[in-house]
Write a protein that holds these residues in place. Structure first.
Motif, PDB file in Angstrom:
ATOM      1  N   LEU A 270     -10.983  -7.467  -2.924  1.00 54.47           N
ATOM      2  CA  LEU A 270     -10.820  -6.619  -1.750  1.00 54.47           C
ATOM      3  C   LEU A 270      -9.549  -5.495  -2.200  1.00 54.47           C
ATOM      4  N   THR A 271      -8.867  -5.489  -3.136  1.00 57.65           N
ATOM      5  CA  THR A 271      -8.018  -4.586  -3.885  1.00 57.65           C
ATOM      6  C   THR A 271      -8.760  -3.759  -4.530  1.00 57.65           C
TER       7      THR A 271
ATOM      8  N   PRO B 201      -8.718   2.098   0.385  1.00 52.01           N
ATOM      9  CA  PRO B 201      -8.111   1.850   1.690  1.00 52.01           C
ATOM     10  C   PRO B 201      -9.355   2.089   2.684  1.00 52.01           C
TER      11      PRO B 201
ATOM     12  N   ARG C  53     -11.970  -0.284   2.584  1.00 52.78           N
ATOM     13  CA  ARG C  53     -11.562  -1.702   3.273  1.00 52.78           C
ATOM     14  C   ARG C  53     -11.499  -1.750   4.701  1.00 52.78           C
ATOM     15  N   ALA C  54     -11.187  -0.669   5.411  1.00 54.79           N
ATOM     16  CA  ALA C  54     -11.041  -0.649   6.703  1.00 54.79           C
ATOM     17  C   ALA C  54     -12.566  -0.629   7.242  1.00 54.79           C
TER      18      ALA C  54
END
Lengths: 139, 139
Positions: free
Chosen positions: B46-47, B51, B54-55
């Motif tokens: 996921l990293t 970001p 990811r959202a």
């Protein structure tokens, strides 16, 4: 009012709190394993969170993943939201290593937890706190 | 360039695509089970996602959860990001019922998949497409 589920409280050790989630360490020396518990009452599913809180939770999962990677140097991070046994919404973030006690299977339901001894627990909690500078003390 | 992992392709059936993720149905009649695969090359954790992506992924997980709930009326949704066997980043979203073939344990590594028969597969894919109006055809 949010209250940590008693089963989660019994199985884990307090680490601190993010903006949304309490951060707990699973008391199982087999796996460096954080549990994030969004501190809102009545949550069971990710879809019970408002979208903005879901985005915050995702970033807290990412922060927990990075901390576990810094501390435990795992081969893979596993993330799980199950809740089949404890209904209160909680997110598992687990550092996995090839050849660990459950590899390549999931950690959930695999074997019996082995509580940390005092030294290992203190060392790991210190390392996690150093790797999680944004943590505040859990209320 | 993004290319679906061959093992994921073999184990699943195409459903469609969200803005970020391909949506696949695990070909296992034991559990209504979607797999989301962010269509970006080289992702494992996921990293590895930005970001904002990811959202987006979190909202796609929520949409998949809602669709499974509408279609399968489960007792619990299970979400997992493991990747211990298939490294390409993929998210499991699984409809669980009390008393299902793995309850209350996790589905991963539990028993042997049972492929859908033609009628059940067609019916479920139709229902999922109806419950997922935002899906587009996967490229």
């Amino acid at each position: 009012m949010f209250r940590l589920d008693p089963r989660l409280a019994a199985d884990t050790l307090p680490v601190g709190a993010f903006a949304l989630s309490r951060v707990r360490l699973m008391n199982d020396a087999h796996f460096p394993w954080l549990v994030l518990v969004p501190a809102r009452a009545g949550l069971q599913e990710l879809t019970d969170l408002a979208p903005a809180d879901r985005a915050t939770l995702m970033e807290e999962i990412a922060a927990a993943s990075r901390a576990l990677r810094a501390v435990a140097r795992p081969d893979k991070i596993n993330v799980g939201v199950l809740g089949n046994i404890v209904a209160q919404l909680h997110v598992h973030v687990v550092a996995r290593r090839r050849g660990d006690a459950a590899w390549p299977g999931p950690v959930w339901g695999a074997g019996t937890p082995e509580p940390y001894d005092d030294d290992d627990r203190a060392r790991l909690l210190d390392a996690l706190n150093a790797a999680l500078p944004d943590l505040v003390q859990a209320k």
